[in-house]
Design an enzyme around this catalytic site. Structure first.
Site, PDB file in Angstrom:
ATOM      1  N   ARG A  22       7.570  -5.693   3.048  1.00  0.00           N
ATOM      2  CA  ARG A  22       6.283  -6.290   2.691  1.00  0.00           C
ATOM      3  C   ARG A  22       6.109  -6.225   1.178  1.00  0.00           C
ATOM      4  NH1 ARG A  22       0.272  -4.724   4.924  1.00  0.00           N
ATOM      5  NH2 ARG A  22       0.707  -2.687   3.988  1.00  0.00           N
ATOM      6  N   GLU A  36      -5.916 -11.703   7.564  1.00  0.00           N
ATOM      7  CA  GLU A  36      -6.686 -10.458   7.586  1.00  0.00           C
ATOM      8  C   GLU A  36      -8.119 -10.593   7.081  1.00  0.00           C
ATOM      9  OE1 GLU A  36      -4.395  -7.615   5.314  1.00  0.00           O
ATOM     10  OE2 GLU A  36      -3.437  -9.209   4.181  1.00  0.00           O
ATOM     11  N   ASP A  65      17.177 -11.474  -2.440  1.00  0.00           N
ATOM     12  CA  ASP A  65      18.480 -11.228  -3.071  1.00  0.00           C
ATOM     13  C   ASP A  65      19.035  -9.858  -2.687  1.00  0.00           C
ATOM     14  OD1 ASP A  65      18.508 -13.673  -4.292  1.00  0.00           O
ATOM     15  OD2 ASP A  65      18.085 -12.939  -6.316  1.00  0.00           O
ATOM     16  N   ASP A 108      -8.200  -4.747   6.723  1.00  0.00           N
ATOM     17  CA  ASP A 108      -8.927  -5.693   5.877  1.00  0.00           C
ATOM     18  C   ASP A 108      -9.861  -6.574   6.703  1.00  0.00           C
ATOM     19  OD1 ASP A 108      -8.049  -5.510   2.958  1.00  0.00           O
ATOM     20  OD2 ASP A 108      -6.132  -5.461   3.991  1.00  0.00           O
ATOM     21  N   HIS A 156       0.849  -1.196   0.000  1.00  0.00           N
ATOM     22  CA  HIS A 156       0.000   0.000   0.000  1.00  0.00           C
ATOM     23  C   HIS A 156       0.881   1.242   0.000  1.00  0.00           C
ATOM     24  CE1 HIS A 156      -3.740  -2.162   0.383  1.00  0.00           C
ATOM     25  NE2 HIS A 156      -3.293  -2.825   1.426  1.00  0.00           N
TER      26      HIS A 156
END
Length: 256
Positions: free
Chosen positions: A74, A152, A88, A178, A48
């Site tokens: 995230r 969520e 990585d 959510d 987000h």
């Protein structure tokens, strides 16, 4: 060169609560400034937020200047391509959004691990392995990788213990926004039914010994969840804090 220690993962295993803050403003300056304040962890959000994949590594490098602060990334989704890239880049802890069931939790674990235990693609000269200077990185990487899955929705909450018990899941983050929508109270994270569901989830996770976490700007609720055994709690978000302070400044001068 030794494999870098994941302080966040170690703290969760030892039962030491980790206090965090959310980074949604793209670039390296804001996450560096947030790390300088001394939170235990800073989350770099690409779900987000406008932060693109190529902006994550500079943010990780900025936070790395504060050795006692852990970085969490995230991804935008439970996508092995993004998971591979962020690992990585040197991210050791990932928070995967919208994990609905055991199969999706297992898929995230598989994406985090190299073969034969998973499907993470192998590359040599990457930041995670200190550009090839950690000779056994491919064999030992998962020792210091930490996977947080987000639960969520009501549907996922019904499978909470099963999701949390998947081998390779190190913690569960309850997504209050959510969840409120899933429960028919969109945007009302403080609704009694939502609060009760979150507290119940934290209690259930503590009962099976899996660290629980959340992002909440309600300081009283944050402390309540810590009392219930939260393992990691984010109590602020950069953009929200900025807007609150700027609006307050404007209001003070307008009132005058």
């Amino acid at each position: 060169m030794e494999l870098p220690k994941n302080r966040f993962k170690a703290a969760l295993k030892e039962g030491r609560h980790q206090l965090g803050i959310w980074n949604s403003i793209s670039g390296s300056t804001v996450p560096e400034a947030m790390a300088a304040t001394g939170f235990d962890w800073v989350l770099i959000d690409t779900e987000h937020a406008m932060t693109e994949a190529h902006q994550v590594q500079p943010a990780l490098q900025a936070i790395a200047g504060y050795p006692e602060v852990s970085a969490i990334v995230r991804p935008v989704s439970n996508d092995p391509a993004y998971i591979k890239r962020y690992l990585d880049m040197g991210a050791q802890t990932l928070m995967i959004p919208y994990v609905q069931n055991v199969e999706e939790a297992r898929a995230a674990v598989t994406a985090m691990r190299y073969p034969p235990n998973g499907m993470r693609g192998m590359a040599g000269a990457v930041r995670a392995g200190r550009f090839g200077l950690i000779p056994d990185y491919l064999k030992r990487a998962e020792e210091e990788l930490c996977l947080i899955v987000q639960v969520e929705t009501i549907q996922a909450m019904e499978q909470l213990e099963d999701i949390a018990s998947v081998d390779g899941v190190d913690g569960v983050f309850i997504g209050p926004a959510d969840l409120s929508g899933s429960m028919g109270h969109p945007g009302d994270q403080g609704h009694p039914e939502v609060i009760a569901a979150i507290e119940d989830a934290f209690t259930r996770l503590k009962a099976i010994g899996v660290p629980s976490g959340i992002l909440t700007l309600n300081e009283d609720f944050a402390r309540r969840l810590m009392e219930l055994g939260a393992g990691f709690t984010a109590v602020g978000l950069d953009l929200t804090s900025m807007m609150r302070d700027v609006r307050g400044l404007k209001a003070r001068f307008s009132d005058g």
